[in-house]
Design an enzyme around this catalytic site. Sequence first.
Site, short mmCIF file in Angstrom:
data_model
loop_
_atom_site.label_atom_id
_atom_site.label_comp_id
_atom_site.label_asym_id
_atom_site.label_seq_id
_atom_site.Cartn_x
_atom_site.Cartn_y
_atom_site.Cartn_z
N TYR A 1 -9.43 1.73 -5.63
CA TYR A 1 -8.50 2.80 -5.99
C TYR A 1 -8.65 3.34 -7.41
O TYR A 1 -7.91 4.24 -7.79
CB TYR A 1 -7.06 2.36 -5.71
CG TYR A 1 -6.86 2.00 -4.26
CD1 TYR A 1 -7.11 2.94 -3.27
CD2 TYR A 1 -6.48 0.72 -3.87
CE1 TYR A 1 -6.97 2.61 -1.93
CE2 TYR A 1 -6.33 0.38 -2.54
CZ TYR A 1 -6.57 1.33 -1.57
OH TYR A 1 -6.44 1.01 -0.25
N GLY B 1 -7.28 5.09 4.86
CA GLY B 1 -6.88 6.04 3.82
C GLY B 1 -7.38 7.44 4.15
O GLY B 1 -8.48 7.62 4.68
N GLU C 1 0.82 -1.22 0.00
CA GLU C 1 0.00 0.00 0.00
C GLU C 1 0.85 1.28 0.00
O GLU C 1 0.34 2.36 0.27
CB GLU C 1 -0.95 -0.01 1.20
CG GLU C 1 -2.00 -1.10 1.07
CD GLU C 1 -2.80 -1.29 2.34
OE1 GLU C 1 -3.76 -0.54 2.56
OE2 GLU C 1 -2.47 -2.19 3.13
N SER D 1 -6.03 -3.98 1.58
CA SER D 1 -6.34 -3.66 0.18
C SER D 1 -6.71 -4.88 -0.67
O SER D 1 -6.45 -4.93 -1.86
CB SER D 1 -5.19 -2.91 -0.48
OG SER D 1 -5.09 -1.64 0.07
N ASP E 1 -15.03 -2.24 8.68
CA ASP E 1 -15.69 -2.72 7.46
C ASP E 1 -16.73 -3.76 7.85
O ASP E 1 -16.45 -4.67 8.64
CB ASP E 1 -14.65 -3.35 6.51
CG ASP E 1 -13.73 -2.30 5.91
OD1 ASP E 1 -14.07 -1.11 5.99
OD2 ASP E 1 -12.67 -2.68 5.36
N GLU F 1 -13.58 -6.40 9.63
CA GLU F 1 -12.25 -6.03 10.13
C GLU F 1 -12.25 -4.58 10.58
O GLU F 1 -13.18 -3.83 10.32
CB GLU F 1 -11.20 -6.19 9.02
CG GLU F 1 -11.49 -5.31 7.81
CD GLU F 1 -10.26 -4.87 7.05
OE1 GLU F 1 -9.13 -5.16 7.49
OE2 GLU F 1 -10.42 -4.20 6.02
N ARG G 1 -11.61 2.64 11.14
CA ARG G 1 -12.77 2.39 10.26
C ARG G 1 -13.11 0.90 10.31
O ARG G 1 -12.23 0.07 10.07
CB ARG G 1 -12.35 2.75 8.85
CG ARG G 1 -13.28 3.61 8.06
CD ARG G 1 -12.83 3.62 6.61
NE ARG G 1 -12.88 2.26 6.08
CZ ARG G 1 -12.06 1.79 5.15
NH1 ARG G 1 -11.12 2.55 4.63
NH2 ARG G 1 -12.16 0.56 4.73
N ASN H 1 -9.74 -1.09 10.33
CA ASN H 1 -8.58 -0.47 9.70
C ASN H 1 -8.07 0.60 10.66
O ASN H 1 -8.74 1.59 10.88
CB ASN H 1 -8.98 0.17 8.37
CG ASN H 1 -9.51 -0.88 7.41
OD1 ASN H 1 -8.75 -1.67 6.88
ND2 ASN H 1 -10.83 -0.91 7.21
N1 LIG Z 1 -16.92 -12.81 4.37
C1 LIG Z 1 -17.10 -11.94 3.38
N2 LIG Z 1 -18.28 -11.87 2.72
C2 LIG Z 1 -18.47 -11.00 1.70
N3 LIG Z 1 -17.53 -10.18 1.24
C3 LIG Z 1 -16.32 -10.18 1.84
C4 LIG Z 1 -16.04 -11.06 2.95
N4 LIG Z 1 -14.75 -10.85 3.33
C5 LIG Z 1 -14.26 -9.89 2.50
N5 LIG Z 1 -15.19 -9.49 1.61
C6 LIG Z 1 -15.03 -8.46 0.56
O1 LIG Z 1 -13.65 -8.20 0.37
C7 LIG Z 1 -13.32 -6.85 0.79
C8 LIG Z 1 -11.99 -6.82 1.54
O2 LIG Z 1 -12.06 -7.64 2.68
P1 LIG Z 1 -11.60 -7.16 4.13
O3 LIG Z 1 -11.88 -8.27 5.08
O4 LIG Z 1 -12.20 -5.83 4.45
O5 LIG Z 1 -10.01 -7.07 3.96
P2 LIG Z 1 -9.02 -5.93 3.40
O6 LIG Z 1 -9.82 -4.68 3.21
O7 LIG Z 1 -7.99 -5.81 4.47
O8 LIG Z 1 -8.46 -6.49 2.15
C9 LIG Z 1 -14.50 -6.42 1.65
O9 LIG Z 1 -14.62 -5.01 1.66
C10 LIG Z 1 -15.67 -7.15 0.98
O10 LIG Z 1 -16.08 -6.49 -0.20
MG LIG Z 2 -11.34 -3.88 4.37
#
Ligand SMILES: Nc1ncnc2c1ncn2[C@@H]1O[C@H](COP(=O)(O)OP(=O)(O)O)[C@@H](O)[C@H]1O
Ligand SMILES: [Mg+2]
Length: 316
Positions: A229, A288, A13, A163, A270, A282, A268, A284
């Site tokens: 992005y 950003g 990143e 990311s 998610d 998760e 933040r 953050n």
């Molecule tokens: N269990 C899940 N079900 C549905 N979508 C998911 C799931 N895990 C991740 N995603 C999708 O992938 C994106 C990134 O996952 P995330 O766990 O936020 O990790 P990072 O942002 O650190 O890569 C999420 O914003 C979502 O769109």
């Molecule tokens: Mg995320």
Amino acid sequence: MKLAMLCGGHSSERPISFKSARSIVESLENTPPFLLIDTGRSEVFTDFDSQMRKNPLPPSPALVKKLLSHLEIHGIEKVCIMLHGGTGEDGHIQALLDLCRIPYTGSGMGASHVGMDKVLSKIIMEYYHVPTPPWTYLSKKGHTPPAPPFPLPVIVKPASEGSTVGLTKIEKECGWERAVEEAFQADDHILVERYIPGRELTIPVDETGAWPPVEIQPQKGLYDFESKYSEGMSRYICPANIIPSLLEKMNRDALLLYEKMRLQGVVRFDIRLDREDYFFLEVNTLPGMTSLSLVPMSFQAGGISYRELIQRIFYG
Ligand SMILES: Nc1ncnc2c1ncn2[C@@H]1O[C@H](COP(=O)(O)OP(=O)(O)O)[C@@H](O)[C@H]1O
Ligand SMILES: [Mg+2]
């Protein structure tokens, strides 16, 4: 007070970190200057364009020593950490600054580490009964089952990458092996989660409370690197249209996690929302901060301009 901003770094990143830092510098045009340091090269710099073209140098004692000497020579009294991912977000840089007794923005070493590790974060979520998608943990050294442990679709992702690097949604069983392999390329620790259909939300939280939720509508499929992005690849709605009683529950859980994970500064969460069931994905800890990022969007909806937000982070 003599301030420095750490940006760049070694993680995937790195370019996003420069973008956040650049937006901040541009917004602070009339305030006292501060030192910009690229931790990926331990270089003090002023020109973003040329710094962004440089690759990070291999980590070494000499590189760390050089970083510390910049802080020492310039008499830095406070550091704004604008690194995303890797050792800038997972507690390493925070620990180094703790050892030097230099205060910094955002969460401390322990909270940063737990926040960066999705496995540890999910264990805390479950302990406090905050809904998170059903999951299992796989280690590179351990046994990998021959097929996904949940009904498809499932998400396979590294425990500590940001990311969406190394993340795959599997819809057919034949994709399992490759998805696991890709996630293991990013991290020795990975997780498999049930795929949660529905809406994608993010909620910023700081010491003053939860800020308006942002709904993200990626143009295609997942909110992946490209959707995050590239301009026009996602639509954002802020404040997201959520029934008040449901939002209240999500905010309560976000604030509970903020407290129990000992988070500090602006973070933040998610979240996925399947009709009225929400699932925390998760946190953050260093989100950003470009003027187009999600946290500034949410604060704007809450009545705080980008410039004010940056002042709060930097000088608050
Ligand atoms: N269990 C899940 N079900 C549905 N979508 C998911 C799931 N895990 C991740 N995603 C999708 O992938 C994106 C990134 O996952 P995330 O766990 O936020 O990790 P990072 O942002 O650190 O890569 C999420 O914003 C979502 O769109
Ligand atoms: Mg995320």
